[in-house]
Design a protein around this motif. Structure first.
Motif, PDB file in Angstrom:
ATOM      1  N   MET A  91      37.082 -32.046  23.184  1.00  0.00           N
ATOM      2  CA  MET A  91      36.242 -32.085  21.994  1.00  0.00           C
ATOM      3  C   MET A  91      36.906 -32.993  20.976  1.00  0.00           C
ATOM      4  O   MET A  91      38.129 -32.947  20.789  1.00  0.00           O
ATOM      5  N   THR A  92      36.110 -33.830  20.327  1.00  0.00           N
ATOM      6  CA  THR A  92      36.648 -34.717  19.305  1.00  0.00           C
ATOM      7  C   THR A  92      35.625 -34.897  18.192  1.00  0.00           C
ATOM      8  O   THR A  92      34.416 -34.810  18.419  1.00  0.00           O
ATOM      9  N   ALA A  93      36.103 -35.126  16.987  1.00  0.00           N
ATOM     10  CA  ALA A  93      35.226 -35.340  15.837  1.00  0.00           C
ATOM     11  C   ALA A  93      36.015 -36.003  14.726  1.00  0.00           C
ATOM     12  O   ALA A  93      37.247 -35.916  14.675  1.00  0.00           O
ATOM     13  N   ALA A  94      35.283 -36.681  13.852  1.00  0.00           N
ATOM     14  CA  ALA A  94      35.876 -37.314  12.678  1.00  0.00           C
ATOM     15  C   ALA A  94      35.206 -36.755  11.437  1.00  0.00           C
ATOM     16  O   ALA A  94      33.983 -36.559  11.432  1.00  0.00           O
ATOM     17  N   PRO A  95      35.970 -36.472  10.377  1.00  0.00           N
ATOM     18  CA  PRO A  95      35.333 -36.089   9.106  1.00  0.00           C
ATOM     19  C   PRO A  95      34.335 -37.162   8.684  1.00  0.00           C
ATOM     20  O   PRO A  95      34.642 -38.358   8.728  1.00  0.00           O
ATOM     21  N   LYS A  96      33.162 -36.740   8.302  1.00  0.00           N
ATOM     22  CA  LYS A  96      32.070 -37.678   8.047  1.00  0.00           C
ATOM     23  C   LYS A  96      31.369 -37.313   6.752  1.00  0.00           C
ATOM     24  O   LYS A  96      31.084 -36.136   6.502  1.00  0.00           O
ATOM     25  N   GLN A  97      31.106 -38.339   5.943  1.00  0.00           N
ATOM     26  CA  GLN A  97      30.432 -38.133   4.668  1.00  0.00           C
ATOM     27  C   GLN A  97      29.179 -38.994   4.633  1.00  0.00           C
ATOM     28  O   GLN A  97      29.262 -40.224   4.729  1.00  0.00           O
ATOM     29  N   GLU A 129      37.152 -45.042  20.914  1.00  0.00           N
ATOM     30  CA  GLU A 129      36.734 -44.600  19.583  1.00  0.00           C
ATOM     31  C   GLU A 129      35.672 -45.493  18.944  1.00  0.00           C
ATOM     32  O   GLU A 129      34.787 -44.984  18.253  1.00  0.00           O
ATOM     33  N   PRO A 130      35.728 -46.831  19.102  1.00  0.00           N
ATOM     34  CA  PRO A 130      34.657 -47.641  18.499  1.00  0.00           C
ATOM     35  C   PRO A 130      33.262 -47.258  18.983  1.00  0.00           C
ATOM     36  O   PRO A 130      32.287 -47.394  18.241  1.00  0.00           O
ATOM     37  N   VAL A 131      33.157 -46.778  20.216  1.00  0.00           N
ATOM     38  CA  VAL A 131      31.862 -46.314  20.724  1.00  0.00           C
ATOM     39  C   VAL A 131      31.442 -45.048  19.981  1.00  0.00           C
ATOM     40  O   VAL A 131      30.291 -44.916  19.542  1.00  0.00           O
ATOM     41  N   LEU A 132      32.357 -44.119  19.804  1.00  0.00           N
ATOM     42  CA  LEU A 132      32.053 -42.887  19.060  1.00  0.00           C
ATOM     43  C   LEU A 132      31.672 -43.210  17.620  1.00  0.00           C
ATOM     44  O   LEU A 132      30.737 -42.615  17.066  1.00  0.00           O
ATOM     45  N   THR A 133      32.394 -44.151  17.020  1.00  0.00           N
ATOM     46  CA  THR A 133      32.105 -44.530  15.634  1.00  0.00           C
ATOM     47  C   THR A 133      30.705 -45.113  15.508  1.00  0.00           C
ATOM     48  O   THR A 133      29.980 -44.829  14.540  1.00  0.00           O
ATOM     49  N   ALA A 134      30.290 -45.930  16.472  1.00  0.00           N
ATOM     50  CA  ALA A 134      28.943 -46.506  16.439  1.00  0.00           C
ATOM     51  C   ALA A 134      27.887 -45.418  16.504  1.00  0.00           C
ATOM     52  O   ALA A 134      26.860 -45.486  15.805  1.00  0.00           O
ATOM     53  N   ILE A 135      28.126 -44.401  17.321  1.00  0.00           N
ATOM     54  CA  ILE A 135      27.182 -43.275  17.391  1.00  0.00           C
ATOM     55  C   ILE A 135      27.185 -42.512  16.076  1.00  0.00           C
ATOM     56  O   ILE A 135      26.122 -42.172  15.536  1.00  0.00           O
ATOM     57  N   ASP A 136      28.369 -42.237  15.548  1.00  0.00           N
ATOM     58  CA  ASP A 136      28.473 -41.496  14.296  1.00  0.00           C
ATOM     59  C   ASP A 136      27.759 -42.220  13.159  1.00  0.00           C
ATOM     60  O   ASP A 136      27.098 -41.587  12.325  1.00  0.00           O
ATOM     61  N   ARG A 137      27.901 -43.516  13.101  1.00  0.00           N
ATOM     62  CA  ARG A 137      27.280 -44.277  12.007  1.00  0.00           C
ATOM     63  C   ARG A 137      25.762 -44.365  12.141  1.00  0.00           C
ATOM     64  O   ARG A 137      25.065 -44.601  11.157  1.00  0.00           O
ATOM     65  N   ALA A 138      25.267 -44.163  13.354  1.00  0.00           N
ATOM     66  CA  ALA A 138      23.824 -44.232  13.574  1.00  0.00           C
ATOM     67  C   ALA A 138      23.120 -42.925  13.252  1.00  0.00           C
ATOM     68  O   ALA A 138      21.901 -42.894  13.110  1.00  0.00           O
ATOM     69  N   VAL A 139      23.887 -41.839  13.135  1.00  0.00           N
ATOM     70  CA  VAL A 139      23.322 -40.511  12.879  1.00  0.00           C
ATOM     71  C   VAL A 139      23.843 -40.018  11.532  1.00  0.00           C
ATOM     72  O   VAL A 139      25.046 -39.947  11.315  1.00  0.00           O
ATOM     73  N   LYS A 140      22.958 -39.671  10.638  1.00  0.00           N
ATOM     74  CA  LYS A 140      23.353 -39.306   9.273  1.00  0.00           C
ATOM     75  C   LYS A 140      24.187 -38.028   9.215  1.00  0.00           C
ATOM     76  O   LYS A 140      25.104 -37.902   8.413  1.00  0.00           O
TER      77      LYS A 140
END
Length: 221
Positions: A110-116, A80-91
């Motif tokens: 398939m996986t995803a996190a709610p993102k604001q 998950e920390p790898v996914l989080t790093a990608i998520d934080r790099a893309v608005k």
């Protein structure tokens, strides 16, 4: 968890490989997370871009586009920390599809996190996921909606243990989910206290508080 996978529209196909090092340039990526990229990720593909220009569904300031990233794992999964790093790099919001294995044994989830998104680094919530499935599993069409924020909510709703209310956007659903989790923690704590409290009058008080919290939880769900 669920076995759902979506059939992404051909018009939204992007198909661009993304170097892992690209994500190190955004924010502070720790040495441990960089090692996770090296250990877990074989390749990353920016597979689909869901936007007004590609699927003719209007966006908003909060959800102008939705990206689909496909990650081929070197081993059993991607941390998950790898996914989080990608998520934080893309608005904009990201839906991840992770594949692993070889030949007929290849699996996908398939996986995803709610993102604001905000003015700074996006706020990324808890990741929710489908079960692992065969890579050639039959996919389902996208939910029928009229805006990208509504599509984002509809895509994630089957993964999240709280049902979306009519017209509810992901930011509101994510906030309600956090409230549910906090209430569940408080209820578990009160239940432990009831089991260990020796005084009857205190047990009655705790039970009263527990009932109140349980009612609040039902309202949030």
């Amino acid at each position: 968890m669920t076995d759902l996978l979506y059939r992404w529209p051909a018009a939204a196909k992007f198909g661009r490989p993304v170097p892992k090092a690209k994500f190190y340039e955004h924010g502070t990526v720790s040495a441990a997370v960089r090692e996770g990229f090296v250990a877990d990720v074989r390749r990353i593909s920016w597979a689909y871009k869901l936007a007004e220009a590609t699927i003719n569904v209007p966006g908003s300031a909060a959800v102008s586009e939705i990206q689909v990233f496909q990650i081929d794992a070197k081993g059993d999964d991607v941390a998950e920390p790898v996914l989080t790093a990608i998520d934080r790099a893309v608005k904009t919001p990201i839906i991840f599809e992770i594949t692993h294995g070889e030949g007929t044994g290849r699996g996908i989830r398939m996986t995803a996190a709610p993102k604001q998104a905000g003015s700074g680094t996006p706020k990324v919530g808890t990741y929710f996921t489908t079960d692992w499935q065969p890579e050639d599993v039959e996919r389902q069409p996208l939910p029928t909606v009229i805006t990208l924020p509504a599509l984002y909510t509809a895509l994630l709703e089957p993964l999240i243990p709280v049902s979306a209310r009519p017209g509810e956007e992901m930011s509101d659903l994510a906030a309600r989910l956090e409230a549910v989790r906090e209430l569940e923690r408080e209820i578990a704590s009160l239940e432990r206290k009831i089991r260990t409290e020796p005084q009857l009058n205190r047990k009655i008080e705790i039970r009263r508080a527990l009932k109140t919290k349980q009612e609040e939880l039902e309202q949030q769900r």
